[in-house]
Design a protein around this motif. Structure first.
Motif, mmCIF file in Angstrom:
data_model
loop_
_atom_site.group_PDB
_atom_site.id
_atom_site.type_symbol
_atom_site.label_atom_id
_atom_site.label_comp_id
_atom_site.label_asym_id
_atom_site.label_seq_id
_atom_site.Cartn_x
_atom_site.Cartn_y
_atom_site.Cartn_z
ATOM 1 N N THR A 50 8.572 28.556 40.928
ATOM 2 C CA THR A 50 7.889 27.728 39.940
ATOM 3 C C THR A 50 8.849 26.963 38.831
ATOM 4 O O THR A 50 8.963 25.826 38.650
ATOM 5 N N ILE A 51 9.309 27.853 38.171
ATOM 6 C CA ILE A 51 9.927 27.574 36.874
ATOM 7 C C ILE A 51 11.267 26.704 37.156
ATOM 8 O O ILE A 51 11.433 25.732 36.710
ATOM 9 N N HIS A 52 11.996 27.135 38.276
ATOM 10 C CA HIS A 52 13.132 26.541 38.696
ATOM 11 C C HIS A 52 12.860 25.096 39.263
ATOM 12 O O HIS A 52 13.453 24.269 38.978
ATOM 13 N N ALA A 53 11.661 25.137 40.017
ATOM 14 C CA ALA A 53 11.268 23.784 40.605
ATOM 15 C C ALA A 53 11.040 22.868 39.505
ATOM 16 O O ALA A 53 11.194 21.392 39.408
ATOM 17 N N ALA A 54 10.063 23.013 38.241
ATOM 18 C CA ALA A 54 9.902 22.647 37.088
ATOM 19 C C ALA A 54 11.147 21.957 36.443
ATOM 20 O O ALA A 54 11.372 20.642 36.144
ATOM 21 N N LEU A 55 12.083 22.854 36.271
ATOM 22 C CA LEU A 55 13.400 22.537 35.796
ATOM 23 C C LEU A 55 14.065 21.262 36.524
ATOM 24 O O LEU A 55 14.853 20.465 36.050
ATOM 25 N N ASP A 56 14.111 21.678 37.849
ATOM 26 C CA ASP A 56 14.694 20.742 38.999
ATOM 27 C C ASP A 56 14.055 19.544 38.685
ATOM 28 O O ASP A 56 14.731 18.411 38.933
ATOM 29 N N ALA A 57 12.852 19.341 38.416
ATOM 30 C CA ALA A 57 12.037 17.928 38.445
ATOM 31 C C ALA A 57 12.223 17.299 37.009
ATOM 32 O O ALA A 57 11.793 16.252 36.675
ATOM 33 N N GLY A 58 12.804 18.036 35.829
ATOM 34 C CA GLY A 58 13.188 17.444 34.740
ATOM 35 C C GLY A 58 12.344 18.026 33.416
ATOM 36 O O GLY A 58 12.561 17.706 32.664
#
Length: 147
Positions: A50-58
Motif C-alpha cells: 500500500t505504501i509503495h502503491a501510494a508512492l508510485d501514484a505520486g
C-alpha cells in the motif's frame, strides 16, 4: 507544468506548499496508523504494498505516530522507504505525531509535551524511521501541564 486558465501567468502544480514556507506535498497524504494493528490485525506485506502503491501514484506525505503499534508503524515506514525506488524515497515526507503515553496493553494514559520528553521521542522516531530528519513533527494532543 500547466497553466491555470484564469491566471495564465501563474503555473499550477499537483503539489501544494504546506503553510507559508513548508515543503511541497502531493494534495493527498497516506495515513499509516491502520497498518499497525490499531484497527485489528494488520498484514505486513499488504501494508508495504500500500505504501509503495501510494508512492508510485505520486503521494509524498506519509503520516504516522511514534505510538502507533508502539513504534511498529515507524519501522514499517522505514522498511517501505528502504525498498522503494530512490526517486520516491527522496520525495517522501514524514509527518510524525508524538507525546501519547501508552501502557503495555495498548491503553492510553495521557500526553507528555515536556521539552526533555520531546527530545527523547524524537531520538527514537529518527532511529526507527532510519532518517536524519522529520518533515512535520507535532504533538498528538496538547499536554495541559506544559505551557
Amino acid at each position: 507544468m500547466t497553466t491555470n486558465p484564469s491566471t495564465s501567468a501563474q503555473p499550477t502544480s499537483p503539489h501544494r506548499t504546506l503553510g507559508t514556507t513548508g515543503p511541497a506535498a502531493f494534495p493527498l497524504g497516506l495515513g499509516c496508523m491502520g497498518m499497525s494493528a490499531l484497527y485489528g490485525e494488520a498484514d505486513r506485506a499488504e501494508s508495504l504494498a500500500t505504501i509503495h502503491a501510494a508512492l508510485d501514484a505520486g503521494v509524498t506525505l506519509l503520516d504516522t505516530g511514534d505510538f502507533y503499534g508502539m513504534g511498529h508503524n515507524e519501522l514499517l515506514i522505514n522498511e517501505a522507504l528502504r525498498t522503494a525506488p530512490a526517486a520516491a524515497r527522496e520525495q517522501a515526507l514524514t509527518s510524525v505525531k508524538f507525546g501519547a503515553l501508552r501502557t503495555v496493553e495498548g491503553g492510553f494514559t495521557g500526553y507528555d509535551g515536556r521539552p526533555e520528553a520531546v527530545k527523547n521521542f524524537l531520538a527514537y522516531s529518527l532511529q526507527r524511521l532510519g532518517r536524519d530528519h522529520i518533515d512535520i513533527y507535532r504533538i498528538a494532543r496538547v499536554d495541559p501541564d506544559v505551557p
